[in-house]
Motif scaffolding. Structure first.
Motif, PDB file in Angstrom:
ATOM      1  N   LYS A  90      37.909  34.581  -1.454  1.00 26.51           N
ATOM      2  CA  LYS A  90      37.859  34.411   0.001  1.00 26.51           C
ATOM      3  C   LYS A  90      36.593  33.647   0.382  1.00 26.51           C
ATOM      4  O   LYS A  90      35.518  33.921  -0.150  1.00 26.51           O
ATOM      5  N   ILE A  91      36.745  32.713   1.303  1.00 30.73           N
ATOM      6  CA  ILE A  91      35.610  31.959   1.831  1.00 30.73           C
ATOM      7  C   ILE A  91      35.517  32.228   3.324  1.00 30.73           C
ATOM      8  O   ILE A  91      36.489  32.048   4.056  1.00 30.73           O
ATOM      9  N   GLN A 132      29.176  21.268   4.058  1.00 31.30           N
ATOM     10  CA  GLN A 132      30.496  20.796   3.637  1.00 31.30           C
ATOM     11  C   GLN A 132      30.618  20.668   2.128  1.00 31.30           C
ATOM     12  O   GLN A 132      31.664  21.003   1.557  1.00 31.30           O
ATOM     13  N   ARG A 135      31.407  24.063   0.751  1.00 32.70           N
ATOM     14  CA  ARG A 135      32.774  24.466   1.081  1.00 32.70           C
ATOM     15  C   ARG A 135      33.780  23.739   0.183  1.00 32.70           C
ATOM     16  O   ARG A 135      34.721  24.338  -0.335  1.00 32.70           O
ATOM     17  N   ASP A 136      33.560  22.438  -0.009  1.00 33.40           N
ATOM     18  CA  ASP A 136      34.471  21.645  -0.861  1.00 33.40           C
ATOM     19  C   ASP A 136      34.504  22.180  -2.282  1.00 33.40           C
ATOM     20  O   ASP A 136      35.579  22.342  -2.885  1.00 33.40           O
ATOM     21  N   LEU A 139      36.252  25.617  -2.443  1.00 33.46           N
ATOM     22  CA  LEU A 139      37.706  25.500  -2.268  1.00 33.46           C
ATOM     23  C   LEU A 139      38.396  25.143  -3.582  1.00 33.46           C
ATOM     24  O   LEU A 139      39.531  25.538  -3.820  1.00 33.46           O
ATOM     25  N   GLU A 140      37.702  24.403  -4.443  1.00 33.40           N
ATOM     26  CA  GLU A 140      38.288  24.047  -5.746  1.00 33.40           C
ATOM     27  C   GLU A 140      38.476  25.263  -6.645  1.00 33.40           C
ATOM     28  O   GLU A 140      39.288  25.243  -7.552  1.00 33.40           O
ATOM     29  N   GLN A 142      39.246  28.324  -5.359  1.00 35.92           N
ATOM     30  CA  GLN A 142      40.009  29.341  -4.641  1.00 35.92           C
ATOM     31  C   GLN A 142      41.292  29.709  -5.383  1.00 35.92           C
ATOM     32  O   GLN A 142      41.993  28.847  -5.893  1.00 35.92           O
TER      33      GLN A 142
END
Length: 143
Positions: A90-91, A132, A135-136, A139-140, A142
């Motif tokens: 979870k982010i 950012q 976050r990027d 997300l990889e 996740q």
């Protein structure tokens, strides 16, 4: 609360080899439960440094552990090479929950856990939103 099912290696996007140490074993001849948490912390922070995200000496933001947990399914011990699997569960705006597993010889986790970091300003210790690039990268990972 029901006992979790061990995850498998394919449930993780990143894998890292780790070597157990002589001092990891306890009086019962297996890896002490506290070592699992040390390995979780190590493998997460190493991945963050590999991505160029975490500069633990001078970076503006640092992660503070606010929650952690582990379920144990099989013994690990010295001398043994283990594989750590890492994923993001979870982010949030300033927090991330990592899912980590430690694998012995098999395809299912010997231990798996979670680590939640809240990222804060190094000086004020107040939560900060992820840049950012953080976050990027997260997300990889996740699930």
């Amino acid at each position: 609360m029901p006992r979790p099912t061990p995850m498998s290696r394919c449930d993780f996007t990143v894998h890292r080899r780790l070597q157990t140490r002589w001092s990891d074993n306890d009086a019962y001849g297996h890896m002490n439960n506290t070592v699992h948490y040390q390995l979780f912390d190590t493998v997460i922070n190493h991945w963050l440094m590999e991505q160029g995200l975490l500069d633990f000496r001078q970076g503006e933001i640092v992660g503070l552990v606010v929650e952690t947990g582990c379920s144990y399914f099989a013994e690990l011990a010295f001398p043994q090479e283990i594989i750590a699997g890492i994923a993001v569960e979870k982010i949030g705006k300033s927090s991330v929950t990592y899912r980590i597993a430690l694998f012995g010889q098999g395809e299912t986790a010997a231990a798996q856990g979670r680590f939640t970091h809240v990222y804060v300003d190094r000086v004020s210790r107040r939560p900060v939103s992820f840049p950012q690039n953080w976050r990027d990268a997260l997300l990889e990972l996740q699930l």
